[in-house]
Scaffold this motif. Structure first.
Motif, mmCIF file in Angstrom:
data_model
loop_
_atom_site.group_PDB
_atom_site.id
_atom_site.type_symbol
_atom_site.label_atom_id
_atom_site.label_comp_id
_atom_site.label_asym_id
_atom_site.label_seq_id
_atom_site.Cartn_x
_atom_site.Cartn_y
_atom_site.Cartn_z
ATOM 1 N N ILE A 278 0.850 -1.187 0.000
ATOM 2 C CA ILE A 278 0.000 0.000 0.000
ATOM 3 C C ILE A 278 0.888 1.240 0.000
ATOM 4 O O ILE A 278 2.040 1.186 0.447
ATOM 5 C CB ILE A 278 -0.943 0.004 1.234
ATOM 6 N N CYS A 279 0.351 2.332 -0.529
ATOM 7 C CA CYS A 279 1.083 3.599 -0.570
ATOM 8 C C CYS A 279 0.237 4.702 0.066
ATOM 9 O O CYS A 279 -0.996 4.661 0.014
ATOM 10 C CB CYS A 279 1.423 3.996 -2.008
ATOM 11 N N PHE A 280 0.914 5.680 0.669
ATOM 12 C CA PHE A 280 0.238 6.816 1.286
ATOM 13 C C PHE A 280 0.906 8.118 0.861
ATOM 14 O O PHE A 280 2.102 8.142 0.557
ATOM 15 C CB PHE A 280 0.290 6.729 2.817
ATOM 16 N N TYR A 281 0.117 9.175 0.885
ATOM 17 C CA TYR A 281 0.673 10.517 0.702
ATOM 18 C C TYR A 281 1.488 10.872 1.944
ATOM 19 O O TYR A 281 1.119 10.518 3.075
ATOM 20 C CB TYR A 281 -0.454 11.535 0.506
ATOM 21 N N GLY A 282 2.591 11.549 1.742
ATOM 22 C CA GLY A 282 3.407 11.974 2.874
ATOM 23 C C GLY A 282 4.220 13.199 2.522
ATOM 24 O O GLY A 282 4.184 13.694 1.389
ATOM 25 N N THR A 283 4.954 13.696 3.490
ATOM 26 C CA THR A 283 5.859 14.818 3.256
ATOM 27 C C THR A 283 7.241 14.468 3.792
ATOM 28 O O THR A 283 7.378 13.732 4.769
ATOM 29 C CB THR A 283 5.372 16.111 3.951
ATOM 30 N N GLY A 284 8.264 15.001 3.130
ATOM 31 C CA GLY A 284 9.648 14.787 3.543
ATOM 32 C C GLY A 284 10.326 16.119 3.795
ATOM 33 O O GLY A 284 10.057 17.111 3.104
ATOM 34 N N LEU A 285 11.186 16.156 4.787
ATOM 35 C CA LEU A 285 11.878 17.381 5.182
ATOM 36 C C LEU A 285 13.183 17.520 4.412
ATOM 37 O O LEU A 285 14.024 16.627 4.445
ATOM 38 C CB LEU A 285 12.148 17.364 6.688
ATOM 39 N N ILE A 286 13.355 18.667 3.723
ATOM 40 C CA ILE A 286 14.608 18.957 3.030
ATOM 41 C C ILE A 286 15.128 20.318 3.512
ATOM 42 O O ILE A 286 14.357 21.153 3.991
ATOM 43 C CB ILE A 286 14.452 18.952 1.490
ATOM 44 N N ALA A 287 16.438 20.521 3.415
ATOM 45 C CA ALA A 287 17.041 21.775 3.863
ATOM 46 C C ALA A 287 18.416 21.916 3.235
ATOM 47 O O ALA A 287 18.984 20.962 2.691
ATOM 48 C CB ALA A 287 17.157 21.800 5.394
ATOM 49 N N GLY A 288 18.961 23.144 3.302
ATOM 50 C CA GLY A 288 20.322 23.382 2.849
ATOM 51 C C GLY A 288 21.316 22.975 3.923
ATOM 52 O O GLY A 288 20.936 22.551 5.014
ATOM 53 N N HIS A 289 22.607 23.101 3.627
ATOM 54 C CA HIS A 289 23.638 22.763 4.606
ATOM 55 C C HIS A 289 23.445 23.590 5.875
ATOM 56 O O HIS A 289 23.114 24.776 5.824
ATOM 57 C CB HIS A 289 25.030 23.038 4.037
ATOM 58 N N GLY A 290 23.654 22.932 7.021
ATOM 59 C CA GLY A 290 23.467 23.634 8.287
ATOM 60 C C GLY A 290 22.010 23.802 8.658
ATOM 61 O O GLY A 290 21.667 24.656 9.473
ATOM 62 N N PHE A 291 21.124 22.969 8.065
ATOM 63 C CA PHE A 291 19.678 23.008 8.329
ATOM 64 C C PHE A 291 19.102 24.391 8.029
ATOM 65 O O PHE A 291 18.288 24.931 8.773
ATOM 66 C CB PHE A 291 19.389 22.595 9.777
ATOM 67 N N THR A 292 19.534 24.971 6.903
ATOM 68 C CA THR A 292 19.024 26.272 6.482
ATOM 69 C C THR A 292 17.808 26.098 5.574
ATOM 70 O O THR A 292 17.743 25.165 4.780
ATOM 71 C CB THR A 292 20.106 27.066 5.733
ATOM 72 N N SER A 293 16.845 27.006 5.709
ATOM 73 C CA SER A 293 15.619 27.024 4.892
ATOM 74 C C SER A 293 14.926 25.666 4.831
ATOM 75 O O SER A 293 14.630 25.150 3.739
ATOM 76 C CB SER A 293 15.938 27.494 3.460
ATOM 77 N N PRO A 294 14.642 25.040 5.992
ATOM 78 C CA PRO A 294 13.953 23.739 5.961
ATOM 79 C C PRO A 294 12.524 23.873 5.455
ATOM 80 O O PRO A 294 11.838 24.872 5.729
ATOM 81 C CB PRO A 294 13.981 23.300 7.432
ATOM 82 N N GLU A 295 12.061 22.896 4.708
ATOM 83 C CA GLU A 295 10.681 22.884 4.228
ATOM 84 C C GLU A 295 10.205 21.449 4.031
ATOM 85 O O GLU A 295 10.993 20.559 3.715
ATOM 86 C CB GLU A 295 10.537 23.674 2.919
ATOM 87 N N ARG A 296 8.902 21.255 4.227
ATOM 88 C CA ARG A 296 8.296 19.944 4.010
ATOM 89 C C ARG A 296 7.785 19.880 2.580
ATOM 90 O O ARG A 296 7.070 20.761 2.121
ATOM 91 C CB ARG A 296 7.161 19.692 5.006
ATOM 92 N N THR A 297 8.181 18.823 1.866
ATOM 93 C CA THR A 297 7.822 18.677 0.464
ATOM 94 C C THR A 297 7.051 17.375 0.256
ATOM 95 O O THR A 297 7.230 16.420 1.008
ATOM 96 C CB THR A 297 9.086 18.669 -0.421
ATOM 97 N N PRO A 298 6.184 17.318 -0.756
ATOM 98 C CA PRO A 298 5.341 16.129 -0.954
ATOM 99 C C PRO A 298 6.132 14.904 -1.396
ATOM 100 O O PRO A 298 7.194 15.021 -2.010
ATOM 101 C CB PRO A 298 4.362 16.581 -2.047
ATOM 102 N N GLY A 299 5.589 13.731 -1.037
ATOM 103 C CA GLY A 299 6.227 12.486 -1.427
ATOM 104 C C GLY A 299 5.287 11.310 -1.283
ATOM 105 O O GLY A 299 4.102 11.467 -0.954
ATOM 106 N N VAL A 300 5.809 10.121 -1.539
ATOM 107 C CA VAL A 300 5.019 8.887 -1.493
ATOM 108 C C VAL A 300 5.673 7.901 -0.539
ATOM 109 O O VAL A 300 6.852 7.557 -0.699
ATOM 110 C CB VAL A 300 4.904 8.240 -2.893
ATOM 111 N N PHE A 301 4.913 7.465 0.456
ATOM 112 C CA PHE A 301 5.348 6.404 1.364
ATOM 113 C C PHE A 301 4.910 5.076 0.749
ATOM 114 O O PHE A 301 3.733 4.878 0.428
ATOM 115 C CB PHE A 301 4.713 6.591 2.742
ATOM 116 N N VAL A 302 5.853 4.156 0.590
ATOM 117 C CA VAL A 302 5.582 2.857 -0.044
ATOM 118 C C VAL A 302 5.869 1.750 0.968
ATOM 119 O O VAL A 302 7.010 1.576 1.395
ATOM 120 C CB VAL A 302 6.455 2.646 -1.302
ATOM 121 N N LEU A 303 4.833 1.016 1.356
ATOM 122 C CA LEU A 303 5.019 -0.105 2.281
ATOM 123 C C LEU A 303 5.240 -1.381 1.475
ATOM 124 O O LEU A 303 4.373 -1.817 0.729
ATOM 125 C CB LEU A 303 3.795 -0.261 3.188
ATOM 126 N N PHE A 304 6.428 -1.978 1.632
ATOM 127 C CA PHE A 304 6.756 -3.201 0.901
ATOM 128 C C PHE A 304 6.347 -4.452 1.683
ATOM 129 O O PHE A 304 5.670 -5.324 1.160
ATOM 130 C CB PHE A 304 8.252 -3.243 0.588
#
Length: 352
Positions: A278-304
């Protein structure tokens, strides 16, 4: 210290490295030895800081240094940490990240602080057993993530970090109320098709959150102008709906469907399962070096299966594969759900 296997082999067992040892002597006396470095055990010190926290300090840091200087230390660390030499790594950006990690970690090899971590409590309604997982993070290599369930959400919290996202941050969040219906394998190869599906769900989630916020504001205004009324059946009905949704997700999770990564999505490990539950909608945290400008971006969680899951980072066009850590940790269960939630808050506050 438990270290992940060499990148990108997430299914390999964890590696074990002693950091210090204590010799208990007569008359309640003890000696401490630091095990770090390549010159054998040497004099160290342990201090109890407070409940569930202690620190170790090396008193002979020259034992950590090598005759060939920092260059020899870096090459030795690289072989142990990554199982390869710098000449094997052709990607310039990856070389830069590895060097940053070496500089960062070697700064603190003489004084370390340890804090207790609880394993997440489990519930019969959980999609899979929560716990610790090894995950691929592109050029950062393998990192350790704790998967825990919180009602309609599942959270992946970093136990080890990197120059972009430090330990303690919530790397992925899974929306269990929004399962995704993936297209057939041929259409799934088209990244734009997967992107369209995910962004539609993202917009739906945004609308639902806005509506919920408006309802809460209206209820608070009504509560301020009207006397309190007895509790009705509305809450119970909501719970029943949520339980029904969870039951539906469990049914879907018992089946399997073909799975393949879309063209253009980069994966460190090409040996991912070709079927998923099954798959679910999710968000992943990305940021620049030093945890600068962090933001949550869309993604797909895949349960194997019960021990493996994945996450497709839509914006990065990258795929992380996670495999369960099957080490039996003693005395690691949280005394209560509240104690576990408090621990999560604490490690996140340390990271920020």
């Amino acid at each position: 210290m438990y270290l992940p296997p060499h990148d990108p082999h997430v299914d390999d067992p964890m590696r074990f490295k002693p950091l210090f040892r204590i010799h208990l002597m007569e008359r309640k006396c003890a000696t401490v030895e630091c095990m770090y470095g390549h010159k054998g055990p040497h004099n160290g010190h342990i201090q109890i800081v407070k409940k569930d926290e202690f620190s170790t300090k090396c008193n002979q840091t020259d034992h950590h240094r090598m005759s060939g200087g920092r260059q020899e230390e870096f090459r030795t660390w690289l072989r142990e940490e990554w199982g390869r030499t710098l000449e094997d790594i052709f990607h310039e950006h990856m070389q830069e990240l590895i060097l940053m990690k070496f500089i960062y970690t070697s700064q603190y090899d003489n004084c370390l602080t340890y804090r207790r971590i609880y394993l997440p409590p489990s519930s019969p309604d959980d999609l899979i057993q929560p716990g610790l997982f090894k995950g691929t993070y592109g050029s950062h290599g393998l990192e350790i993530v704790m998967l825990s369930f919180h009602g309609k959400k599942a959270k992946g919290t970093k136990i080890t970090g990197d120059p972009n996202i430090p330990a303690g941050q919530q790397t992925v969040e899974i929306d269990l109320a929004h399962p995704l219906q993936l297209p057939d394998v041929e259409n799934l190869r088209d990244f734009s098709e997967l992107s369209r599906i995910v962004l539609e769900v993202q917009e739906q989630v945004r609308r639902e959150e806005q509506e919920q916020q408006q309802e809460e504001e209206e209820h608070s205004q009504q509560a301020a102008s009207q006397p309190a009324s007895p509790l009705g059946g509305e809450g119970a009905e909501g719970e029943e709906t949520a339980a029904g949704a969870e039951g539906t997700n469990q049914d879907k999770a018992s089946a399997s469907q073909p799975f393949v990564l879309p063209m253009g999505v980069i994966s460190r490990n090409e040996d991912y399962p070709r079927t998923c539950r099954i798959c679910f909608y999710g968000t992943g945290l990305i940021a620049g070096h030093g945890f600068t400008s962090p933001e949550r971006t869309p993604g797909v969680f895949v349960l194997f299966d019960d021990d493996r899951f994945g996450f497709i980072w839509l914006e990065l066009k990258s795929f992380s594969l996670y495999s369960r850590i099957k080490v039996s940790f003693q005395n690691a269960q949280a005394p209560s759900r509240e104690a576990f939630d408090e621990m999560l808050k604490n490690i996140q506050s340390l990271a920020t």
